[in-house]
Design an enzyme around this catalytic site. Structure first.
Site, short mmCIF file in Angstrom:
data_model
loop_
_atom_site.label_atom_id
_atom_site.label_comp_id
_atom_site.label_asym_id
_atom_site.label_seq_id
_atom_site.Cartn_x
_atom_site.Cartn_y
_atom_site.Cartn_z
N LYS A 281 0.93 4.07 -2.95
CA LYS A 281 0.58 5.46 -2.71
C LYS A 281 1.76 6.40 -2.99
CE LYS A 281 -3.63 4.59 -1.97
NZ LYS A 281 -4.63 5.01 -2.98
N TYR B 256 0.83 -1.20 0.00
CA TYR B 256 0.00 0.00 0.00
C TYR B 256 0.87 1.26 0.00
CZ TYR B 256 -3.87 3.09 1.37
OH TYR B 256 -4.82 4.09 1.42
#
Length: 274
Positions: A171, A167
């Site tokens: 991002k 993640y």
């Protein structure tokens, strides 16, 4: 021609942005789940907006191209809001990377071919990208500029085996990708930027606040300078500035809006960052 706002990921943040900036526009709400898109469309219809609900899988280029055919048939795409994604508590590593990393990069490639002059994109990234252990300049450049089809095969991406790291990398890529795409979008007279929210109260945030990392996230809120979570409307207010005429000089940028949680992480009394 009608001006069109396209919201990919019809959740609370995407809806809030559309509502804030789309008066007089046709709003297309696209989601992996048709029920989500239709529910969001009904809410906006009751508020006076003209809407279309449809489906899209941001991890599939053919699905994104089908969405583009739909929206360009309605009018000029003036705003793309990329709010689709999955969190570390919702999916395995492969899915996070395919949706959050590859999907966003590919979406910007495809919409960069059709965005109207004067248009813009807002990518909803995350504070998590700002907490990632330092990458090399070369790795950052690859995340910013490598063709979307090559991203999942980058050596440092292929070796990821933890959902939180997947993640964070995704991002980080989102935040860098707008920088890499800004020159290309600029040639069409358009702009592309990212917003990196902290914990904003949405259904996804509730998953995190009640999931396996609940204690970590609740402690983060308690220690942050703001002392609370954010709201979708606060994200929409920032998006309206970035995407509107007063933000006309802003492109290729990422805006961290997390109540100071990242500042506390690196510089607070119990700083964890390096």
């Amino acid at each position: 021609m009608t001006d069109v706002t396209v919201v990919v990921g019809a959740g609370a943040i995407g809806q809030a942005i559309a509502r804030r900036v789309s008066s007089g526009r046709h709003v297309v709400l696209a989601d992996l789940k048709r029920d989500n898109a239709e529910q969001a469309a009904r809410v906006l219809e009751l508020a006076g907006f003209t809407t279309t609900a449809t489906t899209v899988d941001v991890s599939d280029r053919d699905s994104v191209r089908a969405l583009i055919r739909t929206v360009t048939g309605l009018g000029d795409v003036k705003l793309l809001v990329q709010a689709a994604g999955v969190s570390p508590s919702q999916a395995p590593v492969a899915t996070i990377l395919k949706v959050d990393l590859y999907g966003t990069a590919m979406l910007l490639e495809e919409f960069g071919e059709v965005i109207a002059s004067g248009g813009s994109a807002i990518v909803i990234s995350s504070q998590s990208g700002h907490r990632l252990p330092a990458l090399t300049p070369g790795q950052d450049r690859q995340l910013a500029t490598a063709p979307a089809e090559e991203l999942l095969d980058l050596p440092f991406v292929r070796e990821i085996d933890d959902t939180l790291l997947a993640y964070q990398i995704s991002k980080r890529c989102n935040s860098l990708r707008v920088r890499g795409q800004a020159p290309r979008w600029g040639r069409r007279g358009a702009r592309v930027n990212a917003i990196s929210p902290g914990i904003v109260i949405t259904p996804l945030a509730w998953d995190e606040l009640n999931g396996e990392r609940a204690a970590f996230y609740r402690d983060m809120l308690a220690r942050s300078p703001a002392g609370r979570a954010g709201t979708p409307d606060e994200i929409a207010a920032l998006a309206a500035l970035i995407a509107g005429p007063e933000g006309g000089y802003i492109t290729g940028s990422d805006f961290l809006i997390d109540g100071g949680a990242t500042a506390n992480f690196f510089h607070g009394p119990d700083a964890q960052g390096t």
